[in-house]
Motif scaffolding. Structure first.
Motif, short mmCIF file in Angstrom:
data_model
loop_
_atom_site.label_atom_id
_atom_site.label_comp_id
_atom_site.label_asym_id
_atom_site.label_seq_id
_atom_site.Cartn_x
_atom_site.Cartn_y
_atom_site.Cartn_z
N CYS A 181 0.83 -1.20 0.00
CA CYS A 181 0.00 0.00 0.00
C CYS A 181 0.86 1.25 0.00
O CYS A 181 0.51 2.26 -0.61
CB CYS A 181 -0.93 0.01 1.21
N PRO A 197 -4.32 9.23 -5.48
CA PRO A 197 -5.45 9.78 -4.74
C PRO A 197 -6.36 10.58 -5.65
O PRO A 197 -5.99 10.98 -6.74
CB PRO A 197 -4.77 10.70 -3.71
N HIS A 248 -12.05 4.10 -3.62
CA HIS A 248 -11.34 5.18 -2.93
C HIS A 248 -11.71 6.56 -3.45
O HIS A 248 -11.48 7.57 -2.78
CB HIS A 248 -9.81 4.96 -3.00
N ASP A 292 -15.03 7.05 -1.22
CA ASP A 292 -15.00 6.66 0.19
C ASP A 292 -15.01 7.90 1.08
O ASP A 292 -14.21 8.82 0.90
CB ASP A 292 -13.75 5.83 0.46
N ALA A 310 -14.41 -2.74 -1.20
CA ALA A 310 -13.15 -2.08 -0.89
C ALA A 310 -11.95 -2.96 -1.24
O ALA A 310 -10.87 -2.46 -1.55
CB ALA A 310 -13.10 -1.70 0.59
N ASP A 314 -11.40 -2.38 -4.71
CA ASP A 314 -11.43 -0.93 -4.93
C ASP A 314 -12.37 -0.54 -6.06
O ASP A 314 -12.00 0.22 -6.96
CB ASP A 314 -10.02 -0.40 -5.20
N SER A 335 -4.42 2.92 -9.84
CA SER A 335 -3.30 3.45 -9.06
C SER A 335 -2.05 3.57 -9.92
O SER A 335 -1.98 3.05 -11.04
CB SER A 335 -3.01 2.56 -7.84
#
Length: 360
Positions: A8, A14, A170, A173, A198, A201, A292
């Motif tokens: 992670c 983000p 995310h 969330d 989750a 994701d 990501s």
């Protein structure tokens, strides 16, 4: 470091921050409720939970009391059976599995609220709310309209069925409210609850009002290493222009970081804000969901080398299975024949790709 924590730490994509303001109590579209047991379990004795006594010293009647496990995204139901006068107390008992740390919100007759975060009710079961703790309730714009003063972040999503938008978990969330901006410039509110997972994701939003054309997933053949792909979305919102951006790359690997079988590794460049956007093959069919990128600074600190353009997407097959669990049958089509031009694929993707705004 635990292997999961290490992985992670190496990932970073983000949601793009849009604005800063006073944080509002957050709620997120919750995961589906667990299946009810076939036979009712015997009621646990009251002693199994923790006791919380709240004392109202605000100078006026309390109209609402909510106490939820710290970090929970929504405030749950009002626990007061009737208004609680000032200088009176109310006692409730929590479930044992909820633990000791709670967020507490008290609303009084004039609309002001007191929010107490991360209180340890095992160590301090009696909580006194004074008038000094009260704050004006955050004002809200008209229903269905974004709040320009809200603390907000953004991401990308795409239409997978009538009035249904897929994005990353995310991205949404902890959101208080979620809006999408369609290809034709309309702003539509998402309606909770959403279906979320989750672990992989992903989140499925209900967005009434025709957010766009459903984009088809690739039915066949299997994705191969080296295939060309296109990422489409809204990176770096507020810095770059508001129109969607397109980047081209290849499938570099058939598994993700740490050999994650749910991900592809891709070279199509992605930035914060691309999260949740479609990854398309050269026929314009969905093969993944951008999720990501490798955190270059963290890797550099550990290895002394800066990784170049290492990004990841949730595999299309994993996304399709998630949708089927949510009672959505995704559209599919085989990828065969001549490749389309990158510009043509961008036009196809634009019809069903939306900008996602998360207000917190």
């Amino acid at each position: 470091m635990h292997r999961t924590a290490l992985l992670c730490a190496f990932l970073a994509l983000p949601a793009t921050t849009l604005a800063q303001g006073s944080p509002a109590p957050a709620f997120t579209a919750p995961a589906p409720a667990a299946t009810a047991p076939t036979a009712p379990a015997p009621a646990a004795p009251a002693e199994a939970g923790n006791r919380l006594q709240l004392v109202n010293r605000t100078g006026q009647d309390a109209t609402s009391l909510q106490a939820v496990r710290s970090g929970r995204a929504d405030w749950g139901a009002n626990t007061l059976p009737r208004p609680m006068p000032t200088d009176k107390s109310f006692t409730l008992r929590t479930r044992a599995e909820a633990g000791c740390r709670f967020d507490i919100r008290l609303t009084v007759a004039d609309g002001r609220v007191a929010v107490l975060r991360d209180r340890d009710i095992c160590a301090e079961p009696r909580v006194v709310v004074e008038e000094a703790a009260l704050r004006a309730a955050p004002s809200r714009p008209a229903a269905g309209q974004p709040d320009p003063k809200a603390r907000a972040a953004s991401g990308t999503g795409f239409v997978v069925a009538t009035d249904r938008v897929l994005t990353n978990h995310h991205v949404v969330d902890g959101c208080d409210r979620i809006f999408v901006r369609t290809a034709d410039g309309r702003t539509l509110p998402a309606v909770p609850p959403a279906r979320v997972d989750a672990g992989i994701d992903l989140a499925l939003l209900a967005v009434p009002g025709d957010p766009g054309e459903p984009l088809p997933f690739r039915a066949s053949p299997e994705v191969r290493r080296g295939e060309g792909v296109i990422a489409f979305g809204f990176p770096l919102a507020g810095l770059l222009s508001s129109d969607p951006k397109l980047t081209r790359g290849e499938v570099n690997g058939l598994n993700g970081l740490g050999n994650n079988p749910n991900h592809y590794q891709i070279s199509a460049e992605v930035q914060p804000g691309n999260s949740g956007g479609p990854l398309l093959d050269m026929q314009g069919h969905i093969v993944g969901v951008v999720v990501s990128k490798l955190h270059a600074q963290n890797i550099a600190k550990r290895t002394g080398d800066i990784p170049q353009n290492v990004n990841f997407a949730v595999k299309g097959a994993v996304a399709q299975e998630f949708l089927r669990r949510a009672q959505i049958t995704p559209q599919t089509a085989p990828s065969a024949g001549a490749e389309r031009s990158v510009a043509d694929i961008g036009e196809l993707a634009n019809r069903g790709t939306v900008f996602v705004r998360c207000e917190k």
